[in-house]
Design a protein around this motif. Structure first.
Motif, mmCIF file in Angstrom:
data_model
loop_
_atom_site.group_PDB
_atom_site.id
_atom_site.type_symbol
_atom_site.label_atom_id
_atom_site.label_comp_id
_atom_site.label_asym_id
_atom_site.label_seq_id
_atom_site.Cartn_x
_atom_site.Cartn_y
_atom_site.Cartn_z
ATOM 1 N N ALA A 345 0.807 -1.222 0.000
ATOM 2 C CA ALA A 345 0.000 0.000 0.000
ATOM 3 C C ALA A 345 0.838 1.270 0.000
ATOM 4 O O ALA A 345 0.520 2.220 -0.729
ATOM 5 C CB ALA A 345 -0.969 -0.014 1.193
ATOM 6 N N PRO A 346 1.937 1.379 0.797
ATOM 7 C CA PRO A 346 2.740 2.619 0.739
ATOM 8 C C PRO A 346 3.300 2.894 -0.651
ATOM 9 O O PRO A 346 3.300 4.043 -1.107
ATOM 10 C CB PRO A 346 3.845 2.371 1.768
ATOM 11 C CG PRO A 346 3.265 1.375 2.715
ATOM 12 C CD PRO A 346 2.409 0.498 1.881
ATOM 13 N N ALA A 347 3.769 1.864 -1.326
ATOM 14 C CA ALA A 347 4.287 2.062 -2.681
ATOM 15 C C ALA A 347 3.159 2.451 -3.637
ATOM 16 O O ALA A 347 3.351 3.287 -4.533
ATOM 17 C CB ALA A 347 4.982 0.796 -3.162
ATOM 18 N N TYR A 348 1.993 1.866 -3.466
ATOM 19 C CA TYR A 348 0.847 2.212 -4.313
ATOM 20 C C TYR A 348 0.464 3.678 -4.148
ATOM 21 O O TYR A 348 0.135 4.360 -5.126
ATOM 22 C CB TYR A 348 -0.333 1.306 -3.972
ATOM 23 C CG TYR A 348 -1.608 1.673 -4.673
ATOM 24 C CD1 TYR A 348 -1.807 1.385 -6.027
ATOM 25 C CD2 TYR A 348 -2.631 2.324 -3.988
ATOM 26 C CE1 TYR A 348 -2.977 1.745 -6.672
ATOM 27 C CE2 TYR A 348 -3.812 2.676 -4.622
ATOM 28 C CZ TYR A 348 -3.982 2.390 -5.968
ATOM 29 O OH TYR A 348 -5.130 2.741 -6.613
ATOM 30 N N ASP A 349 0.502 4.183 -2.919
ATOM 31 C CA ASP A 349 0.173 5.589 -2.676
ATOM 32 C C ASP A 349 1.154 6.516 -3.387
ATOM 33 O O ASP A 349 0.761 7.553 -3.933
ATOM 34 C CB ASP A 349 0.171 5.872 -1.174
ATOM 35 C CG ASP A 349 -0.951 5.145 -0.455
ATOM 36 O OD1 ASP A 349 -1.954 4.792 -1.120
ATOM 37 O OD2 ASP A 349 -0.823 4.910 0.772
ATOM 38 N N VAL A 350 2.442 6.158 -3.372
ATOM 39 C CA VAL A 350 3.438 6.977 -4.063
ATOM 40 C C VAL A 350 3.188 6.971 -5.565
ATOM 41 O O VAL A 350 3.231 8.016 -6.233
ATOM 42 C CB VAL A 350 4.857 6.482 -3.733
ATOM 43 C CG1 VAL A 350 5.892 7.229 -4.566
ATOM 44 C CG2 VAL A 350 5.148 6.657 -2.249
ATOM 45 N N LEU A 351 2.912 5.790 -6.131
ATOM 46 C CA LEU A 351 2.672 5.701 -7.568
ATOM 47 C C LEU A 351 1.369 6.380 -7.967
ATOM 48 O O LEU A 351 1.255 6.912 -9.074
ATOM 49 C CB LEU A 351 2.644 4.228 -7.987
ATOM 50 C CG LEU A 351 3.985 3.490 -7.909
ATOM 51 C CD1 LEU A 351 3.785 2.005 -8.175
ATOM 52 C CD2 LEU A 351 4.974 4.070 -8.908
ATOM 53 N N ARG A 352 0.403 6.396 -7.092
ATOM 54 C CA ARG A 352 -0.884 7.026 -7.418
ATOM 55 C C ARG A 352 -0.731 8.527 -7.547
ATOM 56 O O ARG A 352 -1.425 9.165 -8.356
ATOM 57 C CB ARG A 352 -1.904 6.688 -6.332
ATOM 58 C CG ARG A 352 -3.302 7.210 -6.622
ATOM 59 C CD ARG A 352 -4.266 6.741 -5.558
ATOM 60 N NE ARG A 352 -3.815 7.126 -4.218
ATOM 61 C CZ ARG A 352 -4.468 6.813 -3.117
ATOM 62 N NH1 ARG A 352 -5.572 6.100 -3.177
ATOM 63 N NH2 ARG A 352 -3.990 7.211 -1.939
ATOM 64 N N THR A 353 0.159 9.137 -6.788
ATOM 65 C CA THR A 353 0.344 10.591 -6.846
ATOM 66 C C THR A 353 1.392 11.002 -7.872
ATOM 67 O O THR A 353 1.425 12.156 -8.268
ATOM 68 C CB THR A 353 0.756 11.127 -5.470
ATOM 69 O OG1 THR A 353 1.957 10.454 -5.036
ATOM 70 C CG2 THR A 353 -0.337 10.861 -4.454
#
Length: 458
Positions: A345-353
């Motif tokens: 999830a932390p990596a997904y949040d970075v990629l989402r932004t």
């Protein structure tokens, strides 16, 4: 190059417990002479033998005199160490050079030189240096080799001073340390175009925000520090204030290399483990894409990025940016370890932004939930390539794709638009990279993969 504490006196400065430390430097020979002298003196006193007393005093005074002379001698020596190179890949050798300079007006005696190194680099190197004349120098070197990534401290350097009779040895050390960085092994990759990649493929290309012509120029207001040669006089007359032409701004394609470091997603340890393969593969992909003109950042499952800053800017930096970024990425991968996280999830949040551009991911074991989350990372990426460790193959030493569970995770990623490949032990990354460029719709376990694993090609 590093200087060890400037030029500290090898003889040592006098301290409150200096005499005590000097006496503790008595060798076995010196202690034996001292004990024999005291015993002879006691026997001479009991027996009334003056000659034996003289012999006892001589035996006792000799080691004490050597201690006093060695302790009071003010030799000043300087030590220098430099590494060649200071950053080496796993399994490669680095040479450590040592130089001892005598900066005093007196010649030194016999010097024993020892450098402290971690046990994983090999035994501690020891050297015996002959007498060094005033303003003279001696140079020695040794080699170190590491099979594990990491930062390894070298030093401090220690010198042992000895008297001509071998009665006393004093140890003097320097304070400065150096660090040897052992980075992952980087494998050369073929220059293929990955499936789904946008046109331009990483070439540093320019995007003109405004042409420099007289009719279609889009000017902006003058700012303090702008070059007056960029003033656009026609627009200045039209708007009644100084206007300048906008320059072409270079734009680089950017890429994110995602490394899954979760401890729960990897099994085994050591240089031949799947995690070490993933770290080495991430380093190889990052360096390869940097060389091809990409602005590359490293992202882990914890959300940490290297280098920091805005990953989606795409702006080209100075000429040294590629080399500096490569060094930062390799240094970060040299010390990366397992994280305690359980999800992506932390990596997904970075990629989402800020996840536009090429995405190259190296995943460990994925459960159903994490596979679905990884599939959603593809949404804003122009192209996405995933290398998923096939843990049943790594555990059993079999070919890639042997686990049905791994095939299900690959299917989820492929349906989301990923180019997904299973990774088994012994398959070179260059072969997988070439397969990803060809589409990588399914794992290759045929003759080509077998030849890649054995290193034999027809």
């Amino acid at each position: 190059m590093a200087a060890f504490g400037g030029t500290p006196p090898a003889g040592g400065e006098e301290e409150p417990d200096g005499v005590r430390s000097a006496l503790s430097g008595l060798t076995t020979r010196g202690r034996s002479f001292l004990a024999a002298g005291i015993a002879a003196a006691v026997c001479a006193y009991v027996l009334g033998q003056q000659d034996l007393l003289r012999v006892g005093l001589l035996l006792a005074v000799l080691p004490l005199a050597c201690v006093g002379v060695l302790y009071r001698t003010r030799h000043r020596v300087a030590g220098t160490r430099w590494l060649g190179p200071a950053r080496v890949p796993v399994g490669s050798e680095a040479r450590v050079h040592l130089r001892i300079d005598n900066v005093s007006r007196l010649p030194t005696g016999l010097l024993m030189l020892q450098d402290r190194v971690p046990y994983v680099l090999g035994p501690r190197p020891r050297f015996v240096l002959d007498r060094i004349e005033p303003s003279g120098r001696r140079e020695v070197s040794y080699r170190v080799r590491a099979e594990l990534r990491g930062h390894y401290p070298l030093g401090p350097l220690q010198l042992r001073l000895s008297d001509p009779f071998g009665m006393c040895e004093l140890t003097r050390g320097f304070s400065t340390r150096d660090t040897l960085t052992v980075v992952p092994r980087v494998e050369p990759l073929p220059p293929v175009r990955l499936a789904g990649e946008a046109a331009g493929y990483g070439d540093g290309r320019s995007r003109s925000l405004a042409l420099a012509g007289e009719d279609d120029v889009i000017p902006r207001g003058y700012r303090h520090g702008d070059d007056l040669r960029r003033v656009h006089w026609r627009s200045t007359a039209r708007y009644g204030e100084l206007m300048v032409r906008r320059e072409e701004q270079p734009q680089r394609a950017h890429c994110t290399v995602l490394l899954d470091t979760r401890a729960t997603a990897h099994r085994g340890a050591g240089p031949d483990s799947g995690f070490e393969w993933a770290v080495s593969a991430a380093a190889s992909a990052a360096i390869h894409l940097l060389e091809r003109g990409y602005a590359v950042r490293l992202l882990t499952d914890t959300g940490g990025t290297v280098p920091g800053g805005d990953p989606a800017s795409g702006s080209a930096g100075p000429a040294l940016e590629t080399a500096d970024t490569a060094g930062m990425l390799l240094d970060a991968l040299a010390v990366v370890g397992h994280s305690q996280g359980t999800g992506l999830a932390p990596a997904y949040d970075v990629l989402r932004t800020g996840g536009a551009g090429l995405l190259v991911a190296f995943f460990g074991e994925l459960d159903e939930e994490q596979a679905a989350l990884a599939a959603r990372m593809r949404r804003r990426s122009g192209a996405a390539v995933a290398f998923v460790l096939d843990h049943p193959a790594w555990s059993q030493g079999g070919p890639a794709g042997a686990g049905q569970r791994t095939e299900e995770r690959l299917r989820v990623l492929r349906e989301a638009g990923w180019t997904a490949l299973a990774v088994g032990p012994g398959v070179p990354l260059a072969h997988l990279w070439r397969q990803a460029g060809a589409g990588g719709s399914r794992p290759d376990n045929g003759p080509a993969a077998a030849a890649a694993r054995t290193g034999v090609w027809s």
